[in-house]
Design a protein around this motif. Sequence first.
Motif: not given
Length: 489
Positions: A163, A467, A470
């Motif tokens: 992140i 998400k 990533q």
Amino acid sequence: MKNFIYILSAAALFSFSACKKDYLDTMPTDSYASDQVFTTVDNAWNAINGIHRSLYKQYDNQDQGGQGSMMIINDMLGEDLVMTAAGNSWYNPTYKWTMHRNSSASLLKYSYLFYYKIISNANMIINNIDGAVGSESDRKNIKGQAYAYRAWAMWNLVQYFAIRYDGSGGNTQLGVPVLTTNVTEGQPRATVEEVYKQMNMDADSAIADLTVASAPNNKSHINVNTAKGIKARIALTQQHWADAAKYAAEAKAGYTLMTNASYQAGFNDYTNSEWMWGSHQISEQTSYFYSFFAFMSCNFNSTNIRTNPKAINSTLYNQISATDVRKKMWSVDGSGVTVPSGGLLKPYMNKKFLAASSSSSIGDVPIMRAAEMYLIEAEADARMGQDAAAADVLYTLAVNRDPGYVKSTSTGDALLKEILFQRRIELWGEGFRFFDLKRMNAALDRTGANHSTTLTSGLMTMPAGDKQWQFLIPQDEINANKAVIQNDL
């Protein structure tokens, strides 16, 4: 069995044998035993040259051609590089945002392995060079470059696999394993803050060593300016604006911005006055269809170039001033572009990058240019509210590219948007866009331009903070290293 300096560090990662022909290919020897390399500095130069060579050699698949392939990945994940057709399928899953979310994907595995092997080799140099017989200047030069490589490799890894860094503090989210010695047991992921702490220490060590070392005479090598450029990139990513401005200004000192004629010469020659760091490729070291220019040039006779010439986002292109030399780097209708025999002409197609010829994919790959340092300094100044200073720095670059450019009188967000626009058109195709979007916590938006929903499989937007920003940890690493935790699936 001897330890060879290409032994991998991160928990046996993908089980490479120490006796297998592998990473540090240099002419004419493929690998060097550590007890031979570090006896003298003359031998130790082979180790650092091997890392340089690793940036532009061919690996398992055609989309695995060293740092050039990673640059393509970064722009394929953005909105400014446009696929005009499916071509022969290379990078299509990346463009669709599926490759980096498939833990078994070969290109994902390559992305992880590529940088960790650089770290492994840098570790061998850093931990052994002090005992090599030779001049102190040579030892400092070799060690400083190894520190710079380790910092740079970690900077890439943590942006892919973690992140984003939050400049407001904290950063306890999982980063990547920090390896300063080569070990065989599995290592856990350090926090993002810990990763940045180590890379800053390494960048500082690189700058200190390279300041007192004799400057290398080859831009494939890293000098003190390049090390400061790496430090500036790190600071920009951390939103440490004062450091970003300081190190960018110091990094570009002594480099002259290229002429407009040079700007149109193909971005393939590291002797260019503003190139700070680049992979210099000679004919004996060609990487054929793995080369950056086999995918990003307009003239090399590869299937991918013939059938899938790369284009610029049409909305971005249409904002470029008519008097700007960068407007000439693309063709709205395909006219005036040197294409290989049978090559397709596509709207907004690129002619920024030229291979040596239609039959040779040779070309020097730009890794760092002074223009980037101008843009970092200007952005950092603007984010600190130093609008006049930011406008001055931006003007020096922009008027060089566009004689009709007038120094900006904008302030605040308007000035920052102008700087970021200049960054997008200046660095197009050089591998910055994914990192820029991620560090700014900006959404991906390909809508309203010339992206095809068929080619993107409908992936036209991606919200900031999702998400999917990533990369997943490769499954081979998960299987081999029980200390590593996977990212959210």
